[in-house]
Design an enzyme around this catalytic site. Sequence first.
Site, PDB file in Angstrom:
ATOM      1  N   LEU A 268      45.477 -23.804 -37.846  1.00  0.00           N
ATOM      2  CA  LEU A 268      45.729 -25.146 -37.306  1.00  0.00           C
ATOM      3  C   LEU A 268      44.499 -25.720 -36.613  1.00  0.00           C
ATOM      4  O   LEU A 268      44.595 -26.294 -35.535  1.00  0.00           O
ATOM      5  CB  LEU A 268      46.920 -25.126 -36.325  1.00  0.00           C
ATOM      6  CG  LEU A 268      48.261 -24.613 -36.855  1.00  0.00           C
ATOM      7  CD1 LEU A 268      49.258 -24.454 -35.723  1.00  0.00           C
ATOM      8  CD2 LEU A 268      48.818 -25.522 -37.934  1.00  0.00           C
TER       9      LEU A 268
ATOM     10  N   ASP B 195      52.997 -17.599 -41.775  1.00  0.00           N
ATOM     11  CA  ASP B 195      51.734 -18.010 -42.415  1.00  0.00           C
ATOM     12  C   ASP B 195      50.483 -17.627 -41.631  1.00  0.00           C
ATOM     13  O   ASP B 195      49.384 -17.733 -42.162  1.00  0.00           O
ATOM     14  CB  ASP B 195      51.683 -19.545 -42.579  1.00  0.00           C
ATOM     15  CG  ASP B 195      52.804 -20.072 -43.439  1.00  0.00           C
ATOM     16  OD1 ASP B 195      53.445 -19.247 -44.125  1.00  0.00           O
ATOM     17  OD2 ASP B 195      53.042 -21.290 -43.426  1.00  0.00           O
TER      18      ASP B 195
ATOM     19  N   THR C  69      56.784 -20.444 -38.325  1.00  0.00           N
ATOM     20  CA  THR C  69      55.619 -20.815 -39.138  1.00  0.00           C
ATOM     21  C   THR C  69      54.434 -19.909 -38.816  1.00  0.00           C
ATOM     22  O   THR C  69      53.702 -19.481 -39.705  1.00  0.00           O
ATOM     23  CB  THR C  69      55.267 -22.302 -38.868  1.00  0.00           C
ATOM     24  OG1 THR C  69      56.418 -23.076 -39.177  1.00  0.00           O
ATOM     25  CG2 THR C  69      54.083 -22.767 -39.676  1.00  0.00           C
TER      26      THR C  69
ATOM     27  N   GLU D  94      37.663 -55.883 -23.969  1.00  0.00           N
ATOM     28  CA  GLU D  94      37.237 -57.202 -23.495  1.00  0.00           C
ATOM     29  C   GLU D  94      35.867 -57.112 -22.814  1.00  0.00           C
ATOM     30  O   GLU D  94      34.985 -57.948 -23.027  1.00  0.00           O
ATOM     31  CB  GLU D  94      38.250 -57.758 -22.484  1.00  0.00           C
ATOM     32  CG  GLU D  94      39.662 -57.940 -23.036  1.00  0.00           C
ATOM     33  CD  GLU D  94      40.561 -56.708 -22.859  1.00  0.00           C
ATOM     34  OE1 GLU D  94      40.056 -55.566 -23.026  1.00  0.00           O
ATOM     35  OE2 GLU D  94      41.753 -56.874 -22.587  1.00  0.00           O
TER      36      GLU D  94
ATOM     37  N   HIS E 144      37.105 -51.336 -21.258  1.00  0.00           N
ATOM     38  CA  HIS E 144      38.078 -51.930 -22.167  1.00  0.00           C
ATOM     39  C   HIS E 144      37.379 -52.846 -23.172  1.00  0.00           C
ATOM     40  O   HIS E 144      36.245 -53.282 -22.950  1.00  0.00           O
ATOM     41  CB  HIS E 144      39.114 -52.706 -21.360  1.00  0.00           C
ATOM     42  CG  HIS E 144      39.995 -51.809 -20.536  1.00  0.00           C
ATOM     43  ND1 HIS E 144      40.987 -52.274 -19.720  1.00  0.00           N
ATOM     44  CD2 HIS E 144      40.013 -50.448 -20.420  1.00  0.00           C
ATOM     45  CE1 HIS E 144      41.602 -51.254 -19.140  1.00  0.00           C
ATOM     46  NE2 HIS E 144      41.017 -50.135 -19.542  1.00  0.00           N
TER      47      HIS E 144
ATOM     48  N   ALA F 140      55.609 -31.666 -46.678  1.00  0.00           N
ATOM     49  CA  ALA F 140      55.412 -31.839 -48.120  1.00  0.00           C
ATOM     50  C   ALA F 140      56.497 -31.025 -48.808  1.00  0.00           C
ATOM     51  O   ALA F 140      56.774 -29.881 -48.412  1.00  0.00           O
ATOM     52  CB  ALA F 140      54.034 -31.313 -48.512  1.00  0.00           C
TER      53      ALA F 140
ATOM     54  N   CYS G  11      40.513 -56.707 -16.715  1.00  0.00           N
ATOM     55  CA  CYS G  11      39.802 -57.530 -17.706  1.00  0.00           C
ATOM     56  C   CYS G  11      39.985 -59.015 -17.427  1.00  0.00           C
ATOM     57  O   CYS G  11      39.122 -59.822 -17.756  1.00  0.00           O
ATOM     58  CB  CYS G  11      40.306 -57.201 -19.108  1.00  0.00           C
ATOM     59  SG  CYS G  11      39.815 -55.545 -19.597  1.00  0.00           S
TER      60      CYS G  11
HETATM   61  C1  AOF Z   1      42.407 -49.538 -22.587  1.00  0.00           C
HETATM   62  N1  AOF Z   1      41.490 -50.196 -23.345  1.00  0.00           N
HETATM   63  O1  AOF Z   1      40.605 -52.026 -24.183  1.00  0.00           O
HETATM   64  C2  AOF Z   1      42.504 -52.205 -22.825  1.00  0.00           C
HETATM   65  C3  AOF Z   1      43.467 -51.520 -22.044  1.00  0.00           C
HETATM   66  O2  AOF Z   1      42.917 -46.600 -16.742  1.00  0.00           O
HETATM   67  P1  AOF Z   1      42.365 -47.834 -17.387  1.00  0.00           P
HETATM   68  O3  AOF Z   1      41.695 -48.749 -16.395  1.00  0.00           O
HETATM   69  O4  AOF Z   1      41.493 -47.569 -18.571  1.00  0.00           O
HETATM   70  O5  AOF Z   1      43.620 -48.707 -17.870  1.00  0.00           O
HETATM   71  C4  AOF Z   1      44.369 -48.360 -18.988  1.00  0.00           C
HETATM   72  C5  AOF Z   1      45.344 -49.483 -19.249  1.00  0.00           C
HETATM   73  O6  AOF Z   1      44.680 -50.723 -19.423  1.00  0.00           O
HETATM   74  C6  AOF Z   1      46.150 -49.297 -20.524  1.00  0.00           C
HETATM   75  O7  AOF Z   1      47.292 -48.543 -20.300  1.00  0.00           O
HETATM   76  C7  AOF Z   1      46.507 -50.739 -20.880  1.00  0.00           C
HETATM   77  O8  AOF Z   1      47.627 -51.142 -20.131  1.00  0.00           O
HETATM   78  C8  AOF Z   1      45.350 -51.582 -20.354  1.00  0.00           C
HETATM   79  N2  AOF Z   1      44.454 -52.145 -21.411  1.00  0.00           N
HETATM   80  N3  AOF Z   1      43.364 -50.178 -21.957  1.00  0.00           N
HETATM   81  O9  AOF Z   1      42.354 -48.320 -22.477  1.00  0.00           O
HETATM   82  C9  AOF Z   1      41.493 -51.498 -23.488  1.00  0.00           C
HETATM   83  N4  AOF Z   1      42.511 -53.530 -22.954  1.00  0.00           N
HETATM   84 ZN    ZN Z   2      41.544 -54.170 -19.466  1.00  0.00          ZN
END
Ligand code: AOF
Ligand code: ZN
Length: 481
Positions: free
Chosen positions: A205, A201, A197, A53, A51, A155, A85
């Site tokens: 995609l 066409d 579609t 943090e 994450h 569009a 975190c």
């Molecule tokens: C993220 N990135 O920087 C923060 C998150 O499965 P995990 O441990 O990656 O947890 C995902 C959850 O963690 C996400 O749904 C959110 O609630 C929290 N924060 N998640 O992927 C981050 N800070």
């Molecule tokens: Zn986190």
Amino acid sequence: MAYDAKYMERAIKLAKLGVGRVDPNPLVGAVIVKDGKIIGEGYHTGYGMPHAEREAINSLTESARGAEMYVTLEPCAHSGKQPPCTAAILDQGIRTVYVGSMDPNPKVNGRGVWTLRQHGVEVVTGCMRKECDALNPVYFHYITTKRPYIVLKYAMTLDGKIATTTGASRYISGDFARGRVRGMRNQYPAIIVGIGTVLADDPMLDNRRQKDRTPLRIICDTHLQIPLDSKVVQTASKIGTYVAASERLSDDAKEKVPKLEEAGVNVLLIPEKDGHIDLEALMDKLGEMEISGIMSEGGGNLSWSLLSDGLVNEVVIFTAPKIFGGITAMTPVEGEGVNFVEDALPLHLVESEVLPGGDIYARYIVGEEPEEEDEPMDVETAEPRPIAHIQATPAPAVPEGFTNVDEQSKQASKPITMEEIPGVKDDASSASDEGWTEADSIPAHAPQEDEDDAPPVELETRIVTEVLSADLNPFNIEERD
Ligand code: AOF
Ligand code: ZN
């Protein structure tokens, strides 16, 4: 040091570097500041990765004891793919945490802030909340409803046509507008189109540049009419492709299923509703598959069905300075339509721009415009507003004539009070007087490719060296207006 918005701006810019890589997780950025200097920073770089943090902590150039963290989303307090975190923040001895958005994930939902405060960390919430909320409309919708966030994109000409009377449609909008569409395709994990579609066409995609991911392709095809020699089927072994068909197929169509599967197509058999696949059931299924956001590229019947089922969250329109005319020329939304003006689906404009080439870009959120809120935080004194209710993105209001209000999102948008979290009764009672909700007006902005054109804020230190004005939308998918 007092709160300084420039660090949260930096955290937001960092968060955007994860566009197209983190879903179904949120975009998150974090900056650690000590004595007016950035000593660590990072962002969530990809699904399953550390994450933001922890990325910031891993980049520390000195001890973070007594430092401040600016983070765009409430830190998590649970163990998922990554450890909590909050534990890392406490380990480092960080003294103050400035938080942008609250995290409506039921596993977090105020617990991150509560845990930090319980351990004596000063936590200020609501810092640049609107800007931080704008990073994650898709995540907020998905985590609370378990269905994908749907963007309807089309569009059209000034007279509201998406093709001429002969069906010609390349191209309605100009180069710049089509470049922006490529950027949008990078933002959303999947594209959906109707079988009409594909039959008209035979689009590919896909993306021409292989640098980043290609969105999954989903084709709504009730009777499994998709030709085995269509480009989509022919490339299904290379690009994730789902064809959603009725679970009550004719015998002929049933025989086609193994042939499609052999070509690499995933056939999803979905219950029927009114002679078509039940789109709500399809969205539940796609949600289970962790597809958090979808861009719908038409045609008119699919657009009507998605809208009338209350499944569309926003509509993005490119209007070209052209007129086609012709009573049989197709329009963006077909189907049955409503009988009375007052039955129209309400939307509100959140963004508009005249693009180079003269096309008009307009982005609307489905539903009435929410009332303006007070600033969530007094940035002068950095006085936090208490967390009272944490609310999911409201389900789009579906007026009469548009059926099937999304029951699940109604459930999810039920406010959760902090009283449900141990030890925060005082906060909850003082805040509920003000009727403030943390995510009342999530504006559902998605980062746009040109948002990073603004000159960078001058900061004392930069740790993440990636070019912040990098092309966040590097897709080059075959054009289809
Ligand atoms: C993220 N990135 O920087 C923060 C998150 O499965 P995990 O441990 O990656 O947890 C995902 C959850 O963690 C996400 O749904 C959110 O609630 C929290 N924060 N998640 O992927 C981050 N800070
Ligand atoms: Zn986190």
